[in-house]
Write an enzyme that holds these catalytic residues in place. Structure first.
Site, PDB file in Angstrom:
ATOM      1  N   LYS A  54       0.847  -1.202   0.000  1.00 60.60           N
ATOM      2  CA  LYS A  54       0.000   0.000   0.000  1.00 60.60           C
ATOM      3  C   LYS A  54       0.877   1.245   0.000  1.00 60.60           C
ATOM      4  CE  LYS A  54      -3.828  -2.399   2.190  1.00 60.60           C
ATOM      5  NZ  LYS A  54      -4.399  -2.960   3.399  1.00 60.60           N
ATOM      6  N   GLN A  98      -4.913  -1.607   9.555  1.00 60.42           N
ATOM      7  CA  GLN A  98      -4.808  -2.948   8.985  1.00 60.42           C
ATOM      8  C   GLN A  98      -5.410  -3.987   9.940  1.00 60.42           C
ATOM      9  OE1 GLN A  98      -3.710  -3.586   5.874  1.00 60.42           O
ATOM     10  NE2 GLN A  98      -3.961  -5.782   6.054  1.00 60.42           N
ATOM     11  N   ASP A 121     -11.576   2.459   3.690  1.00 57.26           N
ATOM     12  CA  ASP A 121     -11.853   1.015   3.717  1.00 57.26           C
ATOM     13  C   ASP A 121     -13.349   0.744   3.524  1.00 57.26           C
ATOM     14  OD1 ASP A 121      -9.958  -1.016   4.024  1.00 57.26           O
ATOM     15  OD2 ASP A 121      -9.595  -0.526   6.127  1.00 57.26           O
TER      16      ASP A 121
HETATM   17  N1  GUN Z   1      -7.021  -7.015   6.146  1.00 56.73           N
HETATM   18  C1  GUN Z   1      -7.299  -7.789   5.070  1.00 56.73           C
HETATM   19  N2  GUN Z   1      -7.978  -7.077   4.131  1.00 56.73           N
HETATM   20  C2  GUN Z   1      -8.119  -5.826   4.643  1.00 56.73           C
HETATM   21  C3  GUN Z   1      -8.732  -4.653   4.140  1.00 56.73           C
HETATM   22  O1  GUN Z   1      -9.298  -4.599   3.036  1.00 56.73           O
HETATM   23  N3  GUN Z   1      -8.666  -3.554   4.963  1.00 56.73           N
HETATM   24  C4  GUN Z   1      -8.070  -3.596   6.196  1.00 56.73           C
HETATM   25  N4  GUN Z   1      -8.079  -2.479   6.931  1.00 56.73           N
HETATM   26  N5  GUN Z   1      -7.501  -4.685   6.688  1.00 56.73           N
HETATM   27  C5  GUN Z   1      -7.530  -5.788   5.901  1.00 56.73           C
END
Ligand code: GUN
Length: 285
Positions: A54, A98, A121
């Site tokens: 990211k 995350q 998100d």
């Molecule tokens: N962990 C796995 N997929 C995601 C996601 O799309 N967003 C977040 N914040 N954590 C994750």
């Protein structure tokens, strides 16, 4: 039959090219760039890799990128304080914590604390509610990526049977809503579904997000179906999806490989949501 591949990097690149064009014109208009903040607690290797990607992608596209890598024992109070600071930071337009979080942290308290207008998100209850009613919202990144892949191959969902295996808040439930908004007939399967194989065999579009390596086999797939495999599982030194690729590709018309499928789309959708948040803030919609 051998299915055509829907290649995540190819679809993601097409979207990122458009983002780069948008970025250039937004920077000229505002003299600012979108900012994305990511918080990672602890050292989980998969989470570290996702967050690293990211950071790399947002920087490569010229975004202001902030990553807070904090110890796993960070208290909920300190995490909420960090989120509050980011909510009030003028240079940040998107905030992502995350997941999964360690057990001593209440996930809902954290997701609820992120400002709705920075919730790239799409996990805040207000964004989820707006997704349900089909109103403006941030669409969760992985489901959004799945829909972009279907759009890329020009697939018309109207009247089609869409079956989703997995009912998570991150993928299964939101992707069901998105498919429904496109006029598909939607079935969500889960661990209590009776005769899962028979339900899957009815699917014109099959989306699998359960986190079990190669669980869905070719025999469960309707000839000509479109198969989107959201799973990423490590088996020995190999990454495999939730779909048994070799047998499934003999039945499907289109299929996403793992790796090289949905993964790159998730990050691209996160960037797109952050860009969207920036545009909203500057009234550039
Ligand atoms: N962990 C796995 N997929 C995601 C996601 O799309 N967003 C977040 N914040 N954590 C994750």
């Amino acid at each position: 039959m051998s299915a055509k591949l829907i290649k995540g990097p190819e679809v993601a690149t097409a979207i990122r090219e458009q983002i780069a064009i948008d970025m250039a014109s937004l920077k000229e208009k505002t003299d600012k760039v979108p900012g994305l903040a990511v918080i990672l607690l602890g050292e989980d290797p998969a989470s570290k890799a996702y967050v690293g990607n990211k950071e790399k992608t947002s920087k490569a596209l010229g975004f202001h990128s902030v990553v807070h890598r904090i110890p796993v024992e960070t208290t909920q109070e300190d995490l909420l304080k960090m989120i509050d600071d980011l909510n009030n930071d003028e240079d940040i337009h998107g905030i992502l914590v995350q997941l999964p979080l360690p057990d001593h942290i209440h996930e809902k308290a954290v997701l609820d604390a992120i400002a709705v207008e920075k919730d790239v998100d799409g996990f805040h209850p207000i964004n989820v509610g707006n997704l349900v009613i089909g109103d403006d919202c941030f669409i969760p990144c992985t489901p959004h990526g799945c829909m972009k892949m279907l759009e890329y191959i020009g697939y018309d969902l109207k009247g089609k049977n869409a079956v989703i295996v997995g009912r998570s808040n991150i993928v299964g439930k939101p992707v069901a809503l998105l498919l429904l908004h496109q006029n598909a007939t939607v079935t969500i399967c889960h661990s209590h579904t009776a005769d899962l194989a028979a339900v899957c065999r009815e699917a014109d579009v099959l989306i699998v997000a359960v986190g079990r390596a190669e669980m869905v086999i070719g025999d469960w797939i309707k000839p000509g179906a479109v198969v989107i495999d959201v799973g990423i599982n490590r088996v020995g030194d190999k990454l495999v999806g939730d779909v048994h690729f070799e047998s499934a590709k003999e039945k499907a018309s289109y299929i996403t490989p793992v790796p090289g499928g949905v993964g790159p789309m998730t990050i691209t959708m996160l960037i797109l949501n952050t860009l969207e948040s920036f545009k909203r803030k500057h009234n550039l919609k």
